[in-house]
Write a protein that holds these residues in place. Sequence first.
Motif, PDB file in Angstrom:
ATOM      1  N   UNK A   1       0.837  -1.200   0.000  1.00 29.09           N
ATOM      2  CA  UNK A   1       0.000   0.000   0.000  1.00 29.09           C
ATOM      3  C   UNK A   1       0.864   1.239   0.000  1.00 29.09           C
ATOM      4  N   UNK A   2       0.231   2.393  -0.065  1.00 32.95           N
ATOM      5  CA  UNK A   2       0.968   3.648  -0.064  1.00 32.95           C
ATOM      6  C   UNK A   2       1.557   3.901   1.326  1.00 32.95           C
ATOM      7  N   UNK A   3       2.500   4.843   1.453  1.00 39.15           N
ATOM      8  CA  UNK A   3       3.086   5.139   2.767  1.00 39.15           C
ATOM      9  C   UNK A   3       2.042   5.646   3.759  1.00 39.15           C
ATOM     10  N   UNK A   4       2.286   5.325   5.031  1.00 41.15           N
ATOM     11  CA  UNK A   4       1.512   5.873   6.138  1.00 41.15           C
ATOM     12  C   UNK A   4       0.048   5.432   6.162  1.00 41.15           C
TER      13      UNK A   4
ATOM     14  N   UNK B   1      -2.226  -8.480   0.886  1.00 32.31           N
ATOM     15  CA  UNK B   1      -3.076  -7.614   1.689  1.00 32.31           C
ATOM     16  C   UNK B   1      -2.814  -6.188   1.219  1.00 32.31           C
ATOM     17  N   UNK B   2      -3.747  -5.625   0.452  1.00 31.39           N
ATOM     18  CA  UNK B   2      -3.550  -4.251  -0.024  1.00 31.39           C
ATOM     19  C   UNK B   2      -4.255  -3.324   0.954  1.00 31.39           C
ATOM     20  N   UNK B   3      -3.467  -2.472   1.598  1.00 29.54           N
ATOM     21  CA  UNK B   3      -3.965  -1.647   2.693  1.00 29.54           C
ATOM     22  C   UNK B   3      -4.103  -0.198   2.233  1.00 29.54           C
ATOM     23  N   UNK B   4      -5.232   0.399   2.576  1.00 26.26           N
ATOM     24  CA  UNK B   4      -5.438   1.825   2.282  1.00 26.26           C
ATOM     25  C   UNK B   4      -6.093   2.492   3.475  1.00 26.26           C
TER      26      UNK B   4
END
Length: 470
Positions: free
Chosen positions: A235-238, A312-315
């Motif tokens: 996923x993207x940072x943070x 696991x793609x986290x957003x």
Amino acid sequence: MNKKAGIFLREDTIAAVATPPGRGAIAVIRLSGPRAISIGQCLFQSKGKSLTQHPRLMIHGAIVDPETQEIADEVLAAVFPAPHSYTGEEMMEIYCHGGEVVVRKILELLHRQGARFAEPGEFTFRAVRNGKMDLAQAEAVNSLIESRSQLARALSLRMLEGAFSKELGEVKEQLIAILAEVETQIEFPDDAVEAPAGSAMKSGLRLLWERIADLKRRSIREQRFQEGIAAVLAGKPNVGKSSLFNALLGRERAIVTPHPGTTRDSIEGVVELDGKPLTLIDTAGLRETQEEIEAIGVQRSLRLLNSSPIVLYIYDASQGLAPDDRRILDELRKSNEQAGVILVANKYDLLKDKAISSLEDEDWTWPVISASAIKEGGIDALIVQLEKETANRFPAEAGSAYLVNARQESLMSRMEERIRQAFLFLEEASPLEIIAEELRLALQELAELDGSYSTPDIIEIVFSRFCIGK
């Protein structure tokens, strides 16, 4: 012959500590060979029962240096007369205190009496040589020792108990019967079988081919149990990848800060889900960056994203899926079609009254889990989904599956190919001599599997993986 492999073929008496090195409450020292009991009795003194008069019974006594009469340690000991022992030959086990100095002293005394220090796996090799188990069962011993999950333990135990060997034995019987029929026709061409009998041979070969293919399908590489199915957190940072990673592991493995780019490289941790190991991989946040080290981490993240069986793609739930997220997910769908993707809407605790936007309008069928790594909300639901994805990558017939190593997998593949070739040659009415040769080669692959045929080099390769004392 390889000198080290040749040691296995000797008939001398061997000794080794069978428990892990280092300090411990108890250490077990094992002897095996034609003089195992006599050597042990030279050192063991007891005021009570005799070892030889009470085989397989632990007797209290002491190990004494026969030259100085100095007591090395107070111990328990038991003898196992041949053939009723692990190795099938005379054995003795000494249960002493687990200090390194104590163990070393006893081993030195045994060596002085004529016992050679054992090579890794030499006790189990002797068990194979003496018919106590076959090679497939011996390799299951090592798999059982190396087990890192409950399922790995169960599958290794099934093989050790002989379930895999029994199937191999049945395959061997079928293979020999077909080969005998082919060779009979070669020897007596005037009595060549008629079409119905030839059809029966063809049918038998097909059934044998299908059986070996099924056996392969139910076999799982032990490397998968050692390393676990890979599940990458991307996923993207943070967006909370490292926080989720720590929450799933149940400990702080990754550094968590509010600053983007904290994770520069992938970090791994293993969890066990329903008896199956899963390797979680926390990755660097996906973004454009000019910082050289972080850029390398981002490229590594993309490679893992495109190759891992579970993603696991986290957003950020409070921000929703951004255009960059949608672009990454669209590329993932094309580059890693077989991946089990789970969308994780993290930080849902920041939403307050705002609902998570629906993804029903997207051309994706991936599940969406709402989670909060900080407040540990949604973690249980995420674990349930991970269990489903992990289970999908193991045979459904866990009760009939086997844990195999690279050597066994390769031999089964070659055996399957030999049977397939024999079947195709038979269909093409090729000379029977060619078909017989393929069947003989298949039989040789099977013999290497169960150990009925093993060269010294094969012996060294198999047993060098064992720990000393087993």
